[in-house]
Design an enzyme around this catalytic site. Structure first.
Site, short mmCIF file in Angstrom:
data_model
loop_
_atom_site.label_atom_id
_atom_site.label_comp_id
_atom_site.label_asym_id
_atom_site.label_seq_id
_atom_site.Cartn_x
_atom_site.Cartn_y
_atom_site.Cartn_z
N ASP A 17 -32.92 -25.11 32.28
CA ASP A 17 -31.94 -26.01 31.71
C ASP A 17 -31.22 -25.25 30.60
O ASP A 17 -31.70 -24.20 30.15
CB ASP A 17 -32.65 -27.25 31.15
CG ASP A 17 -31.69 -28.23 30.50
OD1 ASP A 17 -30.63 -28.50 31.09
OD2 ASP A 17 -32.00 -28.70 29.40
N ASP A 19 -28.97 -26.80 27.51
CA ASP A 19 -28.98 -27.38 26.17
C ASP A 19 -30.40 -27.69 25.71
O ASP A 19 -31.12 -28.45 26.35
CB ASP A 19 -28.16 -28.68 26.17
CG ASP A 19 -26.72 -28.45 26.61
OD1 ASP A 19 -26.14 -27.42 26.22
OD2 ASP A 19 -26.18 -29.31 27.34
#
Length: 260
Positions: A17, A19
């Protein structure tokens, strides 16, 4: 006794991922959402007030408009969905989402972004070892953030909010995005690793068949990440580095000339 960590150098591939995992843009997102929702809640008289807990429970890791809808639904507020090209001032799900994106983009371009040192060092280590790397992010800003952080060249594929919209992929926690990431990277989820900081993302990776899901606890909570599907939880990705793996200086990244 410290938790036993998987050997990422033995993985067929690693999907991150963005953020809150690779870059601290989760903090920028949180501030942008707070500005927008504080205004919406005040003008519409919505109670109880918006809190950081709402971000983690209803917004974090999801596609932008799904996050808006989920949060408003939690307050029994229903508004028209609208269209993706709604202006930011439109009182629709898409309008509110676009309003938030404007706030995020303004902050990103004004302040810039740098990767977490531990994350950068781990990515450099895995890349040097030839491990295929990819990014799976619900954000439509993923390419811009990766470029601004100077780390885009490390990742063979990026499955983001733009790809999800184009290909009709369901938002995390559905399996779609991590499943699509594994296909794009050409790896088997059962022998690969997913790295997430959101419960929706951990659930997505687990649903996609990733036997190893690394949860990065930046505030979500280790228990919540495990309950969602994380098989191991760390506070920072430097947990996977040996003493000899010194984090690289942010100014010497391979494509640091890129700007937002």
């Amino acid at each position: 006794m410290p938790e036993a960590l998987p050997d990422l150098l033995r993985a067929d591939g690693v999907l991150f991922d963005l953020d809150g995992v690779l870059t601290p843009t989760a903090e920028v997102h949180m501030r942008a959402w707070k500005v927008v929702f504080d205004d919406v809640f005040a003008r519409w008289g919505i109670e109880p007030p918006y809190t950081d807990a709402d971000y983690f429970d209803y917004v974090d890791g999801k596609k932008r408009y799904d996050g808006v809808a989920s949060l408003l639904h939690s307050r029994n507020v229903e508004v028209p969905w609208g269209a993706v090209d709604d202006p930011p001032e439109a009182e629709t799900i898409c309008g509110i989402g676009n309003r938030k994106n404007d706030a995020f983009a303004t902050s990103l371009r004004a302040e810039g972004i740098a990767p977490y040192p531990g994350s950068l060092a781990l990515v450099e280590k895995l890349s040097a070892a030839g491990i295929p790397l990819g990014v799976v992010s619900s954000s439509k800003n993923a390419e811009e953030v990766l470029g601004a952080a100077g780390i885009r060249s490390f990742f063979r594929i990026v499955v983001d909010g733009v790809v999800a919209e184009r290909d009709g992929l369901a938002s995390k926690p559905a399996a779609d995005m991590f499943a699509a990431g594994a296909v794009a990277l050409g790896v088997d989820p059962a022998t690969s690793v997913a790295v997430e900081d959101a419960t929706s993302g951990a659930a997505s990776a687990a649903a996609a068949g990733f036997a190893t899901v690394v949860g990065v606890d930046r505030g979500t909570g280790a228990d919540a990440l495990r309950a969602a599907g994380a098989t191991v939880v760390v506070d920072d990705l430097d947990a996977f580095l040996s003493d000899s793996d010194a984090p690289a200086d942010a100014q010497t990244r391979p494509d640091s000339e890129e700007t937002a």
